[in-house]
Design an enzyme around this catalytic site. Structure first.
Site, mmCIF file in Angstrom:
data_model
loop_
_atom_site.group_PDB
_atom_site.id
_atom_site.type_symbol
_atom_site.label_atom_id
_atom_site.label_comp_id
_atom_site.label_asym_id
_atom_site.label_seq_id
_atom_site.Cartn_x
_atom_site.Cartn_y
_atom_site.Cartn_z
ATOM 1 N N ASP A 29 -1.483 -2.815 -4.055
ATOM 2 C CA ASP A 29 -2.739 -3.221 -3.419
ATOM 3 C C ASP A 29 -3.630 -1.997 -3.239
ATOM 4 O OD1 ASP A 29 -4.647 -4.890 -2.341
ATOM 5 O OD2 ASP A 29 -3.856 -4.730 -0.320
ATOM 6 N N ARG A 58 -13.516 1.045 -4.283
ATOM 7 C CA ARG A 58 -13.147 1.521 -2.942
ATOM 8 C C ARG A 58 -12.815 3.011 -2.946
ATOM 9 N NH1 ARG A 58 -9.333 -3.572 -0.915
ATOM 10 N NH2 ARG A 58 -10.908 -5.185 -1.249
ATOM 11 N N ASP A 69 0.845 -1.192 0.000
ATOM 12 C CA ASP A 69 0.000 0.000 0.000
ATOM 13 C C ASP A 69 0.884 1.246 0.000
ATOM 14 O OD1 ASP A 69 -2.241 -1.731 0.395
ATOM 15 O OD2 ASP A 69 -1.811 -1.737 2.541
ATOM 16 N N ASP A 110 -5.224 2.627 2.793
ATOM 17 C CA ASP A 110 -6.013 1.609 3.482
ATOM 18 C C ASP A 110 -5.982 1.836 4.986
ATOM 19 O OD1 ASP A 110 -6.669 0.509 1.092
ATOM 20 O OD2 ASP A 110 -5.654 -1.404 1.400
#
Length: 280
Positions: free
Chosen positions: A133, A197, A111, A137
């Site tokens: 990824d 997302r 990330d 996050d």
């Protein structure tokens, strides 16, 4: 036409968990760093500091660990962290005016920014792209977060993980996430090739307002599920699929209020109201 605000709004401004909002390193004397060694040494502890990134700092395989009470800013528009940073069990952090370039498909930090079990975080005026990824996050009960005036994008549509921002790691994370995951996203641009997302919220309470959505090859934009509730307000969705939708609506309840949004050539779900599966 308004100038970008430098003021803090939303959940990161709330007095809670022993903090009166998010102040980062406060009025500490700014310290400029140009190398990974310098940055890691100053960023890793909990001493209040204002750290100025000059040039490009590359994290390597492991992300750079950021401790509590830090303001980390770019010296200018070119200041970049290549790879990623991690915020674990920390609080009161401001990350501002920086570029975060991921390393996909080269092996490195998964990330560009990952926060776990942390609170009072403000991510502001960032550009984040090409993680292997997630770009930003927030998991393990990370709470009281504001994400503002930032751009999320990917340059390679063949990257299978074109994910913007996760809030809550999964549907079964009741122990860590219940009563947490309070987040605000405002004045962000979810741009080229982001798939999903933007953000996804589980368990928490979210306010997503005045954002701009343009990735025409996405699967969904905003996802809300698993006891989460979100106000989706005054956003502009252009050429995207599924502007806002429930996650796992057959398994766990959730709630969405949508108001003042513009849907310009969008397709698919604009879920609102309550998702109430059998048994609830």
């Amino acid at each position: 036409d308004a100038e970008p605000s430098m003021d803090l709004y939303g959940w990161a401004s709330i007095e809670a968990d022993g903090l009166d909002g998010t102040t980062g390193g406060g009025d500490a004397e700014p310290q400029t760093v140009t190398t990974l060694e310098q940055f890691s040494k100053l960023a890793g502890d909990d001493t209040p500091r204002v750290i100025v990134i000059s040039g490009t700092i590359t994290s390597g395989v492991e992300p750079i660990s950021i401790g509590s009470n830090k303001t980390i800013v770019g010296e200018d528009r070119y200041a970049t962290i290549r790879g990623g940073i991690t915020i674990d069990d920390s609080s009161n952090i401001i990350i501002r005016n920086l570029n975060f370039e991921g390393v996909w498909p080269i092996f490195g930090a998964n990330d560009t920014i990952a926060a776990r079990n942390s609170h009072h975080l403000w991510f502001d005026h960032l550009s984040l792209w090409d993680a292997s990824d997630g770009l930003l996050d927030l998991t393990e009960g990370t709470n009281y977060v504001t994400v503002s005036w930032s751009k999320f994008f990917y340059t390679d549509p063949d990257n299978p993980h074109r994910l913007a921002s996760l809030n809550g790691g999964g549907a079964e994370h009741v122990d860590t996430d219940t009563g947490k995951n309070k987040v605000t996203y405002h004045h962000n641009w979810f741009a080229n090739h982001v798939d999903q997302r933007m953000p996804r919220l589980l368990f928490g309470q979210g306010h997503v307002y005045n954002n701009y959505y343009t990735p025409s090859d996405n699967s969904y934009a905003i996802g809300v599920g698993v006891f989460a509730s979100m106000l989706v307000e005054n956003n502009y969705f252009k050429d995207v699929d599924n502007p806002h939708q429930f996650m796992y609506p057959d398994r766990r309840p959730a709630y969405i209020t949508a108001t003042g949004n513009i849907y310009d050539n969008t397709r698919g779900n604009q879920d609102t109201g309550a998702a109430t599966p059998d048994g609830y």
